[in-house]
Design a protein around this motif. Structure first.
Motif, PDB file in Angstrom:
ATOM      1  N   MET A 106      42.212  71.450  18.929  1.00  0.00           N
ATOM      2  CA  MET A 106      42.094  72.166  20.197  1.00  0.00           C
ATOM      3  C   MET A 106      41.129  71.451  21.130  1.00  0.00           C
ATOM      4  O   MET A 106      41.375  71.349  22.341  1.00  0.00           O
ATOM      5  N   ALA A 107      40.027  70.942  20.594  1.00  0.00           N
ATOM      6  CA  ALA A 107      39.072  70.204  21.423  1.00  0.00           C
ATOM      7  C   ALA A 107      39.727  68.948  22.011  1.00  0.00           C
ATOM      8  O   ALA A 107      39.519  68.618  23.190  1.00  0.00           O
ATOM      9  N   ALA A 108      40.511  68.272  21.190  1.00  0.00           N
ATOM     10  CA  ALA A 108      41.205  67.072  21.676  1.00  0.00           C
ATOM     11  C   ALA A 108      42.188  67.436  22.781  1.00  0.00           C
ATOM     12  O   ALA A 108      42.325  66.709  23.773  1.00  0.00           O
ATOM     13  N   GLN A 109      42.884  68.578  22.618  1.00  0.00           N
ATOM     14  CA  GLN A 109      43.838  69.008  23.638  1.00  0.00           C
ATOM     15  C   GLN A 109      43.133  69.324  24.957  1.00  0.00           C
ATOM     16  O   GLN A 109      43.581  68.904  26.028  1.00  0.00           O
ATOM     17  N   LEU A 110      42.042  70.057  24.883  1.00  0.00           N
ATOM     18  CA  LEU A 110      41.315  70.399  26.106  1.00  0.00           C
ATOM     19  C   LEU A 110      40.740  69.144  26.762  1.00  0.00           C
ATOM     20  O   LEU A 110      40.749  69.017  27.991  1.00  0.00           O
ATOM     21  N   GLY A 111      40.255  68.220  25.935  1.00  0.00           N
ATOM     22  CA  GLY A 111      39.749  66.968  26.488  1.00  0.00           C
ATOM     23  C   GLY A 111      40.832  66.190  27.207  1.00  0.00           C
ATOM     24  O   GLY A 111      40.594  65.596  28.274  1.00  0.00           O
ATOM     25  N   TYR A 112      42.046  66.207  26.636  1.00  0.00           N
ATOM     26  CA  TYR A 112      43.156  65.504  27.288  1.00  0.00           C
ATOM     27  C   TYR A 112      43.519  66.146  28.620  1.00  0.00           C
ATOM     28  O   TYR A 112      43.907  65.451  29.566  1.00  0.00           O
ATOM     29  N   LEU A 113      43.382  67.459  28.720  1.00  0.00           N
ATOM     30  CA  LEU A 113      43.680  68.120  29.996  1.00  0.00           C
ATOM     31  C   LEU A 113      42.763  67.619  31.103  1.00  0.00           C
ATOM     32  O   LEU A 113      43.177  67.530  32.267  1.00  0.00           O
ATOM     33  N   LEU A 114      41.524  67.306  30.765  1.00  0.00           N
ATOM     34  CA  LEU A 114      40.602  66.765  31.771  1.00  0.00           C
ATOM     35  C   LEU A 114      41.117  65.442  32.322  1.00  0.00           C
ATOM     36  O   LEU A 114      40.994  65.156  33.511  1.00  0.00           O
ATOM     37  N   THR A 115      41.723  64.641  31.442  1.00  0.00           N
ATOM     38  CA  THR A 115      42.267  63.338  31.849  1.00  0.00           C
ATOM     39  C   THR A 115      43.623  63.486  32.535  1.00  0.00           C
ATOM     40  O   THR A 115      43.864  62.898  33.595  1.00  0.00           O
ATOM     41  N   ALA A 116      44.484  64.289  31.924  1.00  0.00           N
ATOM     42  CA  ALA A 116      45.848  64.416  32.433  1.00  0.00           C
ATOM     43  C   ALA A 116      45.879  65.030  33.817  1.00  0.00           C
ATOM     44  O   ALA A 116      46.730  64.691  34.647  1.00  0.00           O
ATOM     45  N   GLY A 117      44.942  65.936  34.089  1.00  0.00           N
ATOM     46  CA  GLY A 117      44.912  66.569  35.409  1.00  0.00           C
ATOM     47  C   GLY A 117      44.646  65.593  36.534  1.00  0.00           C
ATOM     48  O   GLY A 117      44.902  65.899  37.703  1.00  0.00           O
ATOM     49  N   ALA A 118      44.133  64.402  36.188  1.00  0.00           N
ATOM     50  CA  ALA A 118      43.843  63.386  37.203  1.00  0.00           C
ATOM     51  C   ALA A 118      44.956  62.364  37.360  1.00  0.00           C
ATOM     52  O   ALA A 118      44.855  61.462  38.199  1.00  0.00           O
ATOM     53  N   LEU A 119      46.027  62.485  36.576  1.00  0.00           N
ATOM     54  CA  LEU A 119      47.141  61.536  36.704  1.00  0.00           C
ATOM     55  C   LEU A 119      47.788  61.660  38.075  1.00  0.00           C
ATOM     56  O   LEU A 119      47.946  62.776  38.593  1.00  0.00           O
ATOM     57  N   PRO A 120      48.215  60.551  38.683  1.00  0.00           N
ATOM     58  CA  PRO A 120      48.807  60.607  40.031  1.00  0.00           C
ATOM     59  C   PRO A 120      50.047  61.489  40.127  1.00  0.00           C
ATOM     60  O   PRO A 120      50.299  62.101  41.164  1.00  0.00           O
ATOM     61  N   SER A 121      50.813  61.573  39.036  1.00  0.00           N
ATOM     62  CA  SER A 121      52.068  62.335  39.077  1.00  0.00           C
ATOM     63  C   SER A 121      51.887  63.809  38.731  1.00  0.00           C
ATOM     64  O   SER A 121      52.843  64.571  38.773  1.00  0.00           O
ATOM     65  N   VAL A 122      50.644  64.209  38.386  1.00  0.00           N
ATOM     66  CA  VAL A 122      50.409  65.549  37.862  1.00  0.00           C
ATOM     67  C   VAL A 122      49.524  66.369  38.782  1.00  0.00           C
ATOM     68  O   VAL A 122      48.473  65.901  39.234  1.00  0.00           O
ATOM     69  N   SER A 123      49.956  67.598  39.048  1.00  0.00           N
ATOM     70  CA  SER A 123      49.110  68.600  39.695  1.00  0.00           C
ATOM     71  C   SER A 123      48.957  69.737  38.696  1.00  0.00           C
ATOM     72  O   SER A 123      49.937  70.373  38.316  1.00  0.00           O
ATOM     73  N   LEU A 124      47.720  69.969  38.228  1.00  0.00           N
ATOM     74  CA  LEU A 124      47.469  71.008  37.228  1.00  0.00           C
ATOM     75  C   LEU A 124      46.573  72.081  37.823  1.00  0.00           C
ATOM     76  O   LEU A 124      45.419  71.827  38.169  1.00  0.00           O
ATOM     77  N   GLY A 125      47.111  73.279  37.951  1.00  0.00           N
ATOM     78  CA  GLY A 125      46.347  74.411  38.443  1.00  0.00           C
ATOM     79  C   GLY A 125      46.106  75.411  37.336  1.00  0.00           C
ATOM     80  O   GLY A 125      46.955  75.594  36.461  1.00  0.00           O
ATOM     81  N   ILE A 126      44.959  76.066  37.366  1.00  0.00           N
ATOM     82  CA  ILE A 126      44.620  77.074  36.362  1.00  0.00           C
ATOM     83  C   ILE A 126      44.298  78.381  37.090  1.00  0.00           C
ATOM     84  O   ILE A 126      43.474  78.399  38.005  1.00  0.00           O
ATOM     85  N   ILE A 127      44.957  79.461  36.686  1.00  0.00           N
ATOM     86  CA  ILE A 127      44.698  80.766  37.296  1.00  0.00           C
ATOM     87  C   ILE A 127      43.570  81.440  36.532  1.00  0.00           C
ATOM     88  O   ILE A 127      43.731  81.794  35.360  1.00  0.00           O
ATOM     89  N   PRO A 128      42.386  81.611  37.146  1.00  0.00           N
ATOM     90  CA  PRO A 128      41.257  82.225  36.441  1.00  0.00           C
ATOM     91  C   PRO A 128      41.540  83.685  36.095  1.00  0.00           C
ATOM     92  O   PRO A 128      42.275  84.380  36.807  1.00  0.00           O
TER      93      PRO A 128
END
Length: 282
Positions: free
Chosen positions: A190-212
């Motif tokens: 799970m830690a690895a997955q969350l860490g990857y989200l930090l990186t993946a959210g910055a990819l040029p082709s990706v827009s990642l939004g989180i609803i609080p």
């Protein structure tokens, strides 16, 4: 959302049933007369032409023959198959293993330019790490009593996910904050997955939004769905995957997606939510 996610599938079935009913009416036959010509009971005729029972290819051939419209049988059979493929039970999809299910999406992914993905429960597949995917797929195999080819399926999902790095595709994704708290696999996965989200959210082709969880909502959480360009929506239910193709229903999902996207946070605010979830794992 006012529309049942399976309504598109039912609407397609209804169109097939209406076409059969019209053939019978045009031939001047009563339901009882058509049943006699087809060699079945009148209640079966009623079930078929009212959309309560999907017709088999043989049913359609007999119906068309009874109405002197045999030339229409191939087209109606194809239409009926399309209707039934709109609603596919997960048990049917995974009975030969999870690896094949992963591979079945490859052509669709390659043909899609714009992906809109909303998930209230899980990290979207294209952003999953192998350990996280393995945790999900293990649960799927157990729940649906599927052959346990989890390692191969997770590897296939990772291969499929490389599309986020390929040109010609854009991914707009919205997840609920709860996704960050649902632990799939062990703490390290799970830690690895969350860490990857930090990186993946910055990819040029990706827009990642989180609803609080604290946001004032303008739309309640929905079922997990993917919009492929503006042509098709895939909705994931507990028992089945529903394919929505009616333009009005696709448009409804796009409208809902935009409202959900408007409630999400991005950039530094999204990263803060992810970092907080990582801290809570310790």
């Amino acid at each position: 959302m006012a529309t049942s996610p399976s309504s598109s599938a039912q609407a397609q079935r209804d169109r097939v049933a209406r076409r059969l009913r019209d053939l019978r009416a045009d031939a001047g036959l009563t339901g009882t007369e058509l049943a006699a010509r087809c060699g079945w009971t009148h209640p079966k005729t009623s079930r078929l032409e009212n959309g309560r029972t999907p017709p088999s290819p043989d049913d359609i051939r007999r119906w068309c023959r009874a109405c002197d419209a045999e030339d229409q049988a191939p087209d109606i059979i194809a239409q009926s198959r399309d209707a039934e493929s709109a609603y596919v039970e997960w048990r049917r999809q995974v009975r030969t293993g999870l690896r094949r299910l992963q591979d079945s999406y490859v052509d669709l992914y390659r043909a899609t330019s714009l992906f809109r993905i909303y998930s209230p429960t899980l990290v979207p597949g294209v952003l999953q790490t192998e350990g996280y995917a393995r945790g999900i797929l293990s649960g799927v195999a157990e729940l649906y009593e599927a052959p346990n080819d989890v390692d191969e399926a997770a590897a296939a999902r990772m291969e499929r996910s490389k599309i986020v790095h390929e040109p010609g595709h854009r991914f707009v994704m919205v997840i609920e904050e709860a996704v960050l708290k649902h632990q799939m696999g062990d703490s390290d996965a799970m830690a690895a997955q969350l860490g990857y989200l930090l990186t993946a959210g910055a990819l040029p082709s990706v827009s990642l939004g989180i609803i609080p969880t604290t946001v004032q909502r303008t739309l309640w959480p929905q079922e997990l769905f993917h919009v492929y360009d503006d042509q098709m929506v895939s909705v994931e239910l507990m028992s089945a995957r529903v394919r929505v193709t009616q333009p009005t229903e696709v448009a409804l999902y796009v409208t809902a997606f935009e409202r959900l996207r408007g409630m999400a946070v991005y950039g530094a605010e999204a990263r803060a939510l992810i970092l907080r979830a990582i801290e809570q794992l310790r």
